[in-house]
Design a protein around this motif. Structure first.
Motif, PDB file in Angstrom:
ATOM      1  N   LYS A 204     101.275  28.783  65.949  1.00  0.00           N
ATOM      2  CA  LYS A 204     102.161  28.847  64.785  1.00  0.00           C
ATOM      3  C   LYS A 204     103.478  29.540  65.107  1.00  0.00           C
ATOM      4  CE  LYS A 204      98.286  28.958  61.527  1.00  0.00           C
ATOM      5  NZ  LYS A 204      97.616  29.721  60.447  1.00  0.00           N
ATOM      6  N   LYS A 206     104.994  29.430  68.214  1.00  0.00           N
ATOM      7  CA  LYS A 206     105.755  28.700  69.225  1.00  0.00           C
ATOM      8  C   LYS A 206     106.081  27.265  68.817  1.00  0.00           C
ATOM      9  CE  LYS A 206     105.465  31.971  72.441  1.00  0.00           C
ATOM     10  NZ  LYS A 206     106.641  32.661  73.018  1.00  0.00           N
ATOM     11  N   LYS A 208     107.302  23.806  66.929  1.00  0.00           N
ATOM     12  CA  LYS A 208     108.432  23.293  66.152  1.00  0.00           C
ATOM     13  C   LYS A 208     108.321  21.768  66.063  1.00  0.00           C
ATOM     14  CE  LYS A 208     111.717  26.931  67.461  1.00  0.00           C
ATOM     15  NZ  LYS A 208     113.043  27.209  68.086  1.00  0.00           N
ATOM     16  N   TYR A 209     109.032  21.199  65.104  1.00  0.00           N
ATOM     17  CA  TYR A 209     109.088  19.749  64.939  1.00  0.00           C
ATOM     18  C   TYR A 209     110.537  19.274  65.042  1.00  0.00           C
ATOM     19  CZ  TYR A 209     104.292  19.501  63.076  1.00  0.00           C
ATOM     20  OH  TYR A 209     102.924  19.559  62.914  1.00  0.00           O
ATOM     21  N   ILE A 210     110.682  18.031  65.484  1.00  0.00           N
ATOM     22  CA  ILE A 210     111.972  17.367  65.438  1.00  0.00           C
ATOM     23  C   ILE A 210     111.760  15.970  64.884  1.00  0.00           C
ATOM     24  CG2 ILE A 210     111.735  16.646  67.844  1.00  0.00           C
ATOM     25  CD1 ILE A 210     114.774  16.620  68.039  1.00  0.00           C
ATOM     26  N   LYS A 216     107.718  12.561  63.353  1.00  0.00           N
ATOM     27  CA  LYS A 216     107.935  13.980  63.607  1.00  0.00           C
ATOM     28  C   LYS A 216     107.257  14.327  64.925  1.00  0.00           C
ATOM     29  CE  LYS A 216     108.555  15.891  58.957  1.00  0.00           C
ATOM     30  NZ  LYS A 216     109.891  16.468  59.280  1.00  0.00           N
ATOM     31  N   TYR A 218     106.118  17.015  67.629  1.00  0.00           N
ATOM     32  CA  TYR A 218     105.763  18.433  67.695  1.00  0.00           C
ATOM     33  C   TYR A 218     105.835  18.916  69.132  1.00  0.00           C
ATOM     34  CZ  TYR A 218     102.921  22.694  67.366  1.00  0.00           C
ATOM     35  OH  TYR A 218     102.465  23.993  67.450  1.00  0.00           O
ATOM     36  N   GLU A 220     105.970  22.811  71.692  1.00  0.00           N
ATOM     37  CA  GLU A 220     105.886  24.261  71.830  1.00  0.00           C
ATOM     38  C   GLU A 220     106.608  24.671  73.099  1.00  0.00           C
ATOM     39  OE1 GLU A 220     101.510  24.673  69.616  1.00  0.00           O
ATOM     40  OE2 GLU A 220     101.730  25.235  71.726  1.00  0.00           O
ATOM     41  N   THR A 221     107.262  25.833  73.070  1.00  0.00           N
ATOM     42  CA  THR A 221     108.047  26.309  74.207  1.00  0.00           C
ATOM     43  C   THR A 221     107.534  27.668  74.657  1.00  0.00           C
ATOM     44  OG1 THR A 221     109.985  25.158  73.340  1.00  0.00           O
ATOM     45  CG2 THR A 221     110.364  26.782  75.061  1.00  0.00           C
TER      46      THR A 221
END
Length: 441
Positions: A204, A206, A208-210, A216, A218, A220-221
């Motif tokens: 939660k 890390k 993100k969505y684009i 969408k 998904y 994580e970085t």
């Protein structure tokens, strides 16, 4: 292309942890160790698998239970629909018997019966059992060596997956003795200092969505440094790289992605899926992060996407590692057995006509139609490239070597004794090979 296609929807790999049966919560002391029982001679028979458990959690996250899975000839040949779990619902100082029942599948050769614990507490196990129904309607016990822990002073004798204990700082396992004559010696798992963790693919903090072309995506970085994009296989997710992300993040800014219609990424249910579409999604993601000239590790279908992106947008890819990739879905490239299994799985899903299976159908259809990468187009790749495959991969060796031969300056390496699942089978060896290549001056 992923091994046994439809089975990715059920289970990936459980030696490290078989705890999804306890829900979404994950802790640092999650444990899964397994007893293997041969069942090839019991095909079609009803069975009962059981164990006695005393579950004494010390807080709200502690829990014990057991988990059951039927497996075919290979350790990754999971039998669809045979996954069952039984969390211990009793939380007291008494012993309780828990049981799982079913029918031995036609393709099953063994069952894996897991000991599962999560979080903090004292958890006790004894009297593992497996029974099959005879033609006369009677129940016959199958011998499980040391099932009652009375035959050996070694508490983990006969278990697989015990290497995961090295990572559990707060877990102690011992042989204990109870005054109950039905119990006597038993397995005691003492777990302390466990913390709730967010697993890769569900972090939660890390995640993100684009928005990309009706979907969408998904991601994580993790870590810092030069960017490294991780692309999973068909039907997989970010979590497939759980044995790689932490190690790679020590050296790179790791960007792990759930491909369209997989993991937590959505997909337009009316569309078809393709590696061209996946590659375009990745280009858009990199554009949104203002990144070019990145390194990419693509496993299986992720390798196909990596090749496609490197061909169409060579300035976006600095270094490329592909594991178990293929240029086409023909028998000259992919094991004929796997292609046959994929067609069978697809036909079964289509016959069910369940709307919830739409994405899975699209993914299976893609496996049979794609990729269609022209060998000559590989010359457009400017990235330094390493082509990997397992010695026992479902991608044929000649085809793997032909990919490397088509890419200017590419290297090729077959991982000795490994299958298509090399990143999970031997992560330390796989990670070293990848890092040595990516970090080479």
């Amino acid at each position: 292309m992923r091994y046994n296609t439809i089975r990715f929807c059920a289970i990936i790999f459980f030696f490290a942890s078989a705890l999804p049966c306890f829900g979404q919560l994950t802790t640092s002391n999650d444990l899964g160790i397994v007893r293997e029982i041969p069942i090839k001679s019991f095909i079609g028979k009803r069975f009962k698998a059981g164990v006695d458990i005393k579950n004494i959690p010390s807080d709200s996250i502690g829990l014990a239970g057991f988990f059951f899975l039927q497996v075919g000839k290979g350790d990754y040949d999971f039998v669809p629909g045979t996954r069952q779990s039984k969390p211990a619902t009793n939380k007291d100082s008494a012993w309780h018997h828990y049981e799982i029942a079913g029918t031995v599948a036609s393709s099953a050769q063994k069952v894996w019966l897991y000991v599962n614990t999560r979080g903090n507490g004292d958890f006790y196990y004894d009297n593992f059992s497996f029974e099959v129904e005879t033609a006369a309607g009677l129940w016959k016990k199958v011998v499980i060596p040391n099932a009652d822990f009375e035959e050996s002073p070694l508490p983990l004798k006969g278990f697989r997956g015990t290497e995961t204990l090295k990572e559990k700082q707060g877990v102690k396992i011992e042989l204990a003795l109870d005054s109950d004559q039905n119990i006597l010696h038993h397995l005691h798992i003492h777990s302390r200092n466990a913390k709730v963790i967010y697993p890769y693919g569900r972090d939660k903090l890390k995640g993100k969505y684009i928005d990309v072309a009706g979907s969408k995506i998904y991601y994580e970085t993790y870590g810092s440094g030069e960017p490294l994009l991780l692309l999973h296989g068909n039907g997989g997710s970010i979590s497939d790289f759980k044995s790689q992300i932490g190690e790679f993040a020590k050296h790179f800014q790791v960007i792990a992605v759930d491909t369209r219609a997989q993991g937590k990424s959505s997909g337009n249910r009316s569309e078809s899926l393709s590696y061209d579409l996946f590659a375009e999604d990745m280009k858009t993601l990199l554009d949104s992060l203002h990144l070019k000239n990145v390194s990419i590790l693509g496993w299986s279908d992720g390798g196909n996407t990596g090749l496609t992106l490197a061909i169409k947008n060579p300035d976006y890819v600095k270094r490329l590692v592909v594991m178990g990739a293929n240029l086409n879905p023909e028998e000259s490239a992919v094991s004929p057995k796997i292609l046959k299994q994929t067609k069978s799985d697809l036909n079964k899903l289509k016959a069910k006509n369940n709307p919830d299976d739409k994405n899975t159908v699209l993914l299976l259809e893609m496996l049979l139609k794609e990729p269609q990468i022209d060998q000559k187009s590989l010359k457009k790749i400017t990235a330094k490239t390493l082509v990997l495959a397992g010695e026992k991969d479902i991608i044929l060796e000649e085809h793997t070597r032909s990919i490397a031969e088509g890419i200017p300056g590419a290297e090729v390496q077959l991982l000795q004794g490994a299958t298509h699942f090399a990143p999970k089978e031997n992560p330390s060896a796989f990670n070293k090979i990848v890092l040595d290549f990516l970090m080479r001056k």
